[in-house]
Design an enzyme around this catalytic site. Structure first.
Site: not given
Ligand code: E4P
Length: 317
Positions: A98
Site C-alpha cells: 500500500k
Molecule cells: C482501507 O484500505 C483503508 O485504510 C480504510 O478503509 C480506511 O477506513 P477509515 O476511513 O474508516 O479509517
C-alpha cells in the site's frame, strides 16, 4: 463486486472467511496498531511480525492482503515496499504493498514514483488515500494494480467543511447534500461539494466512469465504507472491490422482516414436518404473556431517509 475485509483482527478475518464471502484483506498502520495493542492489553504475547504472518496465513494465495509502508519519500517507500514484499510474500504469496498517493513530504510526486518503481519490480501496489479522480488516474498511469478511494472520509470532509455534526456510521446521501439557501442574498441552493465531488459514492462513481471510458486497467477498491447502504451504492457505482469493516459486513445481513419471518417459520415447525428432515424441532420462542401482548411490539425503528436526516440536522422536523 469483490468483498475485502478491512481489519487486522484475526477473529474477524477467520469469521468472515468462514462465511465464504471474503476475497482479500486490507490493513493500514492504524488497524494493525489498534489490534496488536488490544491483544497485548488482553495479556497475549504478540508482536507485529507474528501478527502479520498470522493474517497472511489465515487467508491464502487467492486472497490479497494489503500492507502499508511508512516512509514518505519515494526511495524510502520503494525500499520498504520491496523489503515487506520479500519478507512476507513468501508466507502465503498474497502481499500487496500500500502506497499513499501523496505523502505531503517534500515533493508531492513521491507516491507516484514509488508506484512506478514497485510496478517495474512486479510488486502489486494498492494506491491509498485517494480523494479525487485525478489522483486515481495518475496512480493507475504510474502502474498501481489497485486504487483505494476513501468514500467515508470524503463524506466526513464535506460535513466537516460545512460544520455539520455527524457520527461515523451516519448515512450520507450518494447524490449529495443540499447547501442551505442564503435567504438574504437570495442565492439558490446548491450541493455541498469538494471540488465537484458531492459524496464518497460520487467519488467512486466518477473514478469508475473515468476508468471505463478510457479503458484504464486498474481495480477500484472502495474504502472507508461506513454503512451497508454505502456498500450497495459503491457496488452499483462500479467499484471492483469494497473493503468493508467487520461491523458493516455484519450489518449487511440484518433485516427486521428476515428476523420476523424466521421466528414465524420456526414457530410453525410441527413434529411431522421435522421428522421428514430428521432431528428434533428447534426450541420454540417463549410465547408472550397476555400482559406482554398488549405492549407495543419491539420492532427495530425504521431507518430515517436521507431527507429526514438532513432536516433533522438542520433543526427541521
Ligand atoms: C482501507 O484500505 C483503508 O485504510 C480504510 O478503509 C480506511 O477506513 P477509515 O476511513 O474508516 O479509517
Amino acid at each position: 463486486m469483490q468483498v475485502f475485509v478491512d481489519t487486522a483482527n484475526l477473529d474477524e478475518i477467520r469469521a468472515a472467511m468462514s462465511w465464504g464471502v471474503v476475497d482479500g484483506v486490507t490493513t493500514n498502520p492504524s488497524l494493525i496498531k489498534k489490534e496488536v495493542e488490544r491483544l497485548k492489553a488482553a495479556g497475549q504475547q504478540v508482536d507485529m511480525d507474528c501478527h502479520i504472518r498470522n493474517i497472511l496465513q489465515t487467508v491464502d494465495a487467492e486472497h490479497p492482503v494489503s500492507l502499508e509502508v511508512t516512509a514518505t519519500d519515494a526511495a524510502g517507500m520503494v525500499a520498504q515496499g520491496k523489503a515487506l514484499f520479500q519478507k512476507y510474500n513468501q508466507v502465503a504469496q498474497n502481499v500487496v504493498i500500500k502506497i499513499p498517493v501523496n505523502t505531503y513530504a517534500g515533493n508531492s510526486f513521491e507516491g507516484l514514483r514509488a508506484i512506478k518503481s514497485l510496478d517495474d519490480a512486479e510488486i502489486p501496489v494498492n494506491c491509498t488515500l485517494v480523494f479525487t479522480p485525478e489522483q486515481a488516474l495518475l496512480a493507475a498511469a504510474a502502474g498501481a494494480t489497485y486504487v483505494s478511494p476513501f468514500a467515508g472520509r470524503v463524506d466526513d470532509y464535506i460535513r466537516q467543511q460545512s460544520g455539520i455534526e455527524f457520527s461515523k456510521g451516519d448515512y450520507f446521501p450518494a447524490e449529495g447534500w443540499e447547501a442551505e439557501a442564503d435567504e438574504e442574498e437570495d442565492v439558490e441552493e446548491d450541493m455541498l461539494d469538494d471540488n465537484g465531488i458531492v459524496s464518497g459514492v460520487d467519488l467512486v462513481t466518477k473514478i469508475a466512469d473515468l476508468f471505463e471510458k478510457h479503458e484504464v486497467d486498474c481495480n477500484i477498491i472502495a474504502a472507508s465504507l461506513r454503512n451497508p447502504r454505502q456498500v450497495r451504492q459503491v457496488a452499483l457505482a462500479g467499484a471492483d472491490i469494497g473493503t468493508i469493516p467487520f461491523a458493516v459486513l455484519k450489518a449487511m445481513m440484518q433485516h427486521a422482516k428476515t428476523k420476523e419471518g424466521m421466528e414465524k417459520f420456526t414457530a410453525d415447525i410441527v413434529p411431522e414436518y421435522q421428522a421428514l428432515l430428521g432431528g428434533s424441532a428447534p426450541a420454540q420462542p417463549a410465547r408472550p404473556t397476555p400482559a406482554q401482548q398488549t405492549q407495543p411490539s419491539a420492532q427495530p425503528k425504521p431507518q430515517p431517509s436521507a431527507h429526514d436526516l438532513i432536516n433533522r440536522q438542520r433543526g427541521g422536523g
